[in-house]
Design an enzyme around this catalytic site. Structure first.
Site, PDB file in Angstrom:
ATOM      1  CG  PHE A 242      43.376  32.238  40.032  1.00 56.62           C
ATOM      2  CD1 PHE A 242      43.948  31.521  41.134  1.00 56.62           C
ATOM      3  CD2 PHE A 242      42.231  33.812  40.259  1.00 56.62           C
ATOM      4  CE1 PHE A 242      43.687  31.527  42.400  1.00 56.62           C
ATOM      5  CE2 PHE A 242      42.992  33.553  42.231  1.00 56.62           C
ATOM      6  CZ  PHE A 242      43.079  32.694  42.653  1.00 56.62           C
ATOM      7  CB  CYS A 353      35.027  26.061  37.867  1.00 64.86           C
ATOM      8  SG  CYS A 353      36.516  26.301  38.704  1.00 64.86           S
TER       9      CYS A 353
END
Length: 409
Positions: A242, A353
């Site tokens: 990612f 997150c």
């Protein structure tokens, strides 16, 4: 007797008053007994005085007449009550900028205003070299957008100011989405003016402030990029799943080892590739792939790395308990695969997150994944967002990022 120049009043319930006295800056609609019928979105007030049911002053807040989050506190009694929102933004923007400049950040891209943490709820301001980005997520700040943009341009001496009011937080406030250039010399040139090259330490990265995710880049991870690279041994072979624009990968590539970066987005992979070229990092390769599939394939082939970074987008967004459980399973699989790909003595950096995943939940997910992977590990760091994204004590909503770094044994 009240002065006719005093701001309009909002009266809160006993529960709302207790929440405010406990230090939280938000009061929800259910805890507002009465307030103005209009707000700044339709000609009403931006700021209101908050009182309890007995008329005791509690502070001042921005006001939203219809949104679920009605009051966002900007001052608490007996602090002087601000009378003008734009004047308040000007004063607190100056103080926030002073704090950032005093941090000694080794970069020219950072968060200048972090909403509630800097006393300006509903406003985010990010600097990217000679450009700036604003986001407004409250009715009051949205109504003041033009004035705020001009303040930001002047205070930061910005070439251009871009507004990124196109995120889902606007839906929560029933505000229309918008993205565009709102101040500066680039106002007539749009997308071209929103392109910027900025610096994280030794590395230079490009962003499209109008089109890329968030405000253009992931500034909240910048300190963590540098911290992980400092822990990595020279010549470390690394995997950055990612990668987005290559933040972790670029920092790790400075250690001199082979770095493999992956992102499912073709645009992100292309940008990360360009950033690697821009910095002359021939030891960094970027590929487009689904990270979940790639991790399974690497494990099946018996590959291993000195450093593995897992920094997925938010997997737990708004939704019920079922969506949170699904996200937890996905996170657990990522950490498990990452642990199995980390060489003994190597580093595993696991990030979330998702604001809906608490620190305690993240700790549990990581611990269970490591156990299921059959790998013991030392916890080297438990970090959050960088210094320029300060979390307000007692308000966990201002700190969403979890970055746990393990030494896998």
């Amino acid at each position: 007797m009240r002065d006719r120049d005093d701001p309009p009043r909002a009266v809160v319930s006993a529960r709302g008053a207790a929440r405010l006295r406990a230090g939280h800056p938000w009061i929800y609609r259910d805890d507002v007994a009465r307030g103005p019928a209009r707000d700044a979105g339709d000609g009403g007030p931006s700021l209101v005085a908050i009182e309890d049911g007995l008329g005791k002053p509690l502070g001042t807040a921005t006001w939203a007449a219809r949104a679920r989050l009605a009051l966002r506190v900007v001052a608490r009694a007996p602090e002087p009550a601000p009378r003008d929102l734009v004047e308040l933004v000007a004063a607190r923007l100056d103080r926030a900028l002073e704090r950032r400049l005093a941090m000694g950040l080794d970069r020219d891209a950072y968060r200048v205003v972090h909403a509630e943490s800097d006393g300006l709820p509903g406003l985010v301001v990010d600097r990217y070299a000679d450009a700036a980005v604003i986001q407004t997520t409250s009715v009051a700040m949205s109504a003041a957008r033009a004035a705020v943009a001009e303040l930001v341009r002047a205070r930061l001496d910005a070439r251009v100011v871009v507004c990124r009011d196109d995120g889902s937080a606007r839906d929560f406030e029933e505000l229309p989405r918008f993205a565009g250039v709102v101040a500066g010399a680039g106002a007539a040139t749009g997308a071209a003016a929103a392109r910027v090259v900025y610096r994280f330490g030794e590395n230079r990265l490009e962003a499209d402030l109008l089109g890329d995710s968030k405000t253009g880049g992931f500034l909240d991870q910048a300190d963590n990029h540098a911290a992980l690279a400092a822990l990595a041994p020279a010549g470390a072979r690394a995997l950055d799943a990612f990668t987005y624009h290559g933040g972790f990968a670029l920092a790790l590539a400075r250690r001199g080892g082979a770095v493999r970066a992956v992102d499912e987005s073709a645009d992100a992979a292309a940008r990360a590739t360009a950033n690697a070229r821009r910095n002359g990092l021939d030891n960094l390769t970027v590929e487009r792939a689904n990270a979940f599939d790639l991790l399974r394939g690497l494990e099946a082939r018996g590959e291993s790395f000195d450093v593995v970074v897992l920094d997925p987008p938010a997997l737990a967004k708004r939704g019920g308990a079922g969506s949170l459980a699904t996200a937890a399973r996905a996170y657990k699989e990522l950490v498990l695969r990452g642990a199995r790909l980390t060489r003994p003595g190597g580093l595993l950096c696991a990030c979330s997150c998702s604001g809906r995943v608490s620190r305690a939940q993240w700790e549990e997910i990581c611990a269970e994944a490591l156990a299921d992977a059959g790998r013991a590990a030392h916890v080297l760091t438990r970090a959050g967002a960088g210094r320029d994204h300060p979390e307000l004590a007692g308000v966990p909503e201002t700190g969403h990022l979890k970055v746990w770094t393990f030494r896998v044994l």
